[in-house]
Design a protein around this motif. Sequence first.
Motif, PDB file in Angstrom:
ATOM      1  N   UNK A   1       0.851  -1.184   0.000  1.00  0.00           N
ATOM      2  CA  UNK A   1       0.000   0.000   0.000  1.00  0.00           C
ATOM      3  C   UNK A   1       0.888   1.235   0.000  1.00  0.00           C
ATOM      4  N   UNK A   2       0.652   2.109  -0.967  1.00  0.00           N
ATOM      5  CA  UNK A   2       1.410   3.340  -1.097  1.00  0.00           C
ATOM      6  C   UNK A   2       0.443   4.508  -0.961  1.00  0.00           C
ATOM      7  N   UNK A   3       0.692   5.381   0.001  1.00  0.00           N
ATOM      8  CA  UNK A   3      -0.085   6.601   0.161  1.00  0.00           C
ATOM      9  C   UNK A   3       0.813   7.738  -0.296  1.00  0.00           C
ATOM     10  N   UNK A   4       0.357   8.501  -1.303  1.00  0.00           N
ATOM     11  CA  UNK A   4       1.192   9.534  -1.934  1.00  0.00           C
ATOM     12  C   UNK A   4       2.496   8.898  -2.407  1.00  0.00           C
ATOM     13  N   UNK A   5       2.379   7.787  -3.105  1.00  0.00           N
ATOM     14  CA  UNK A   5       3.505   6.931  -3.462  1.00  0.00           C
ATOM     15  C   UNK A   5       4.577   7.537  -4.322  1.00  0.00           C
ATOM     16  N   UNK A   6       4.348   8.718  -4.919  1.00  0.00           N
ATOM     17  CA  UNK A   6       5.392   9.270  -5.771  1.00  0.00           C
ATOM     18  C   UNK A   6       6.575   9.826  -4.985  1.00  0.00           C
ATOM     19  N   UNK A   7       6.535   9.766  -3.664  1.00  0.00           N
ATOM     20  CA  UNK A   7       7.654  10.187  -2.819  1.00  0.00           C
ATOM     21  C   UNK A   7       8.531   9.013  -2.392  1.00  0.00           C
ATOM     22  N   UNK A   8       8.419   7.885  -3.084  1.00  0.00           N
ATOM     23  CA  UNK A   8       9.169   6.680  -2.712  1.00  0.00           C
ATOM     24  C   UNK A   8      10.225   6.394  -3.772  1.00  0.00           C
ATOM     25  N   UNK A   9      11.445   6.104  -3.314  1.00  0.00           N
ATOM     26  CA  UNK A   9      12.517   5.660  -4.201  1.00  0.00           C
ATOM     27  C   UNK A   9      13.118   4.395  -3.600  1.00  0.00           C
ATOM     28  N   UNK A  10      13.142   3.321  -4.381  1.00  0.00           N
ATOM     29  CA  UNK A  10      13.682   2.039  -3.937  1.00  0.00           C
ATOM     30  C   UNK A  10      14.821   1.665  -4.869  1.00  0.00           C
ATOM     31  N   UNK A  11      16.025   1.458  -4.303  1.00  0.00           N
ATOM     32  CA  UNK A  11      17.227   1.220  -5.083  1.00  0.00           C
ATOM     33  C   UNK A  11      17.344  -0.191  -5.625  1.00  0.00           C
ATOM     34  N   UNK A  12      18.275  -0.353  -6.566  1.00  0.00           N
ATOM     35  CA  UNK A  12      18.550  -1.635  -7.214  1.00  0.00           C
ATOM     36  C   UNK A  12      18.829  -2.737  -6.213  1.00  0.00           C
ATOM     37  N   UNK A  13      18.358  -3.936  -6.550  1.00  0.00           N
ATOM     38  CA  UNK A  13      18.649  -5.117  -5.754  1.00  0.00           C
ATOM     39  C   UNK A  13      17.852  -5.232  -4.474  1.00  0.00           C
ATOM     40  N   UNK A  14      16.954  -4.294  -4.207  1.00  0.00           N
ATOM     41  CA  UNK A  14      16.162  -4.347  -2.980  1.00  0.00           C
ATOM     42  C   UNK A  14      14.955  -5.245  -3.161  1.00  0.00           C
ATOM     43  N   UNK A  15      14.422  -5.728  -2.039  1.00  0.00           N
ATOM     44  CA  UNK A  15      13.272  -6.634  -2.052  1.00  0.00           C
ATOM     45  C   UNK A  15      12.286  -6.185  -0.985  1.00  0.00           C
ATOM     46  N   UNK A  16      11.021  -6.054  -1.377  1.00  0.00           N
ATOM     47  CA  UNK A  16       9.958  -5.649  -0.465  1.00  0.00           C
ATOM     48  C   UNK A  16       8.976  -6.808  -0.358  1.00  0.00           C
ATOM     49  N   UNK A  17       8.804  -7.364   0.829  1.00  0.00           N
ATOM     50  CA  UNK A  17       7.921  -8.502   1.038  1.00  0.00           C
ATOM     51  C   UNK A  17       6.460  -8.044   1.107  1.00  0.00           C
ATOM     52  N   UNK A  18       5.551  -8.986   1.290  1.00  0.00           N
ATOM     53  CA  UNK A  18       4.105  -8.739   1.279  1.00  0.00           C
ATOM     54  C   UNK A  18       3.629  -7.786   2.372  1.00  0.00           C
ATOM     55  N   UNK A  19       2.577  -7.032   2.047  1.00  0.00           N
ATOM     56  CA  UNK A  19       1.791  -6.318   3.039  1.00  0.00           C
ATOM     57  C   UNK A  19       2.398  -5.085   3.647  1.00  0.00           C
ATOM     58  N   UNK A  20       3.410  -4.481   3.025  1.00  0.00           N
ATOM     59  CA  UNK A  20       4.030  -3.288   3.603  1.00  0.00           C
ATOM     60  C   UNK A  20       3.205  -2.044   3.275  1.00  0.00           C
ATOM     61  N   UNK A  21       3.314  -1.045   4.162  1.00  0.00           N
ATOM     62  CA  UNK A  21       2.627   0.236   3.993  1.00  0.00           C
ATOM     63  C   UNK A  21       3.676   1.332   3.903  1.00  0.00           C
TER      64      UNK A  21
END
Length: 139
Positions: free
Chosen positions: A19-39
């Motif tokens: 879930x992303x609220x105002x998601x355009x303020x998020x930057x995730x770098x190369x090689x990263x992993x985001x598991x299920x259900x994060x806010x």
Amino acid sequence: MLRIGGVRLGNVGILARQRFIAGNNVHIGDGSFINNGCLFDAEGPIRIGTNVAVGPDCRFLTGGHNIDRRPTYRAGKVFLAPINIGSGSWIGACVVVLPGVSIGEGCVVAAGAVVTRNCEPHGLYAGVPARRVRDLPTG
């Protein structure tokens, strides 16, 4: 879909149900992993470095309220503050990162921790509130 919504992603793995609220303020770098259900409450910027592992059901909260003086309504004025997660870090399951926190590179934050203040690089942090439990090797 996230890129269309303005989230800046490197070559990353992201499982469903984020879930992303105002998601355009998020930057995730190369090689990263985001598991299920994060806010990602990204009213303020959220920067996640390269090669970061984020466990399931984590919360990244960039906004909060100052405590109001009025006893009839304590949730005062809204404030926003950025979150930064250093490269190589591992954020365990169900971690909550509060506004204005920077987690240094190479940190491990134990499952269920609530990070209320900055974490210096290469440390294991655990608890509520999270505190440095020990140093981690750097070589």
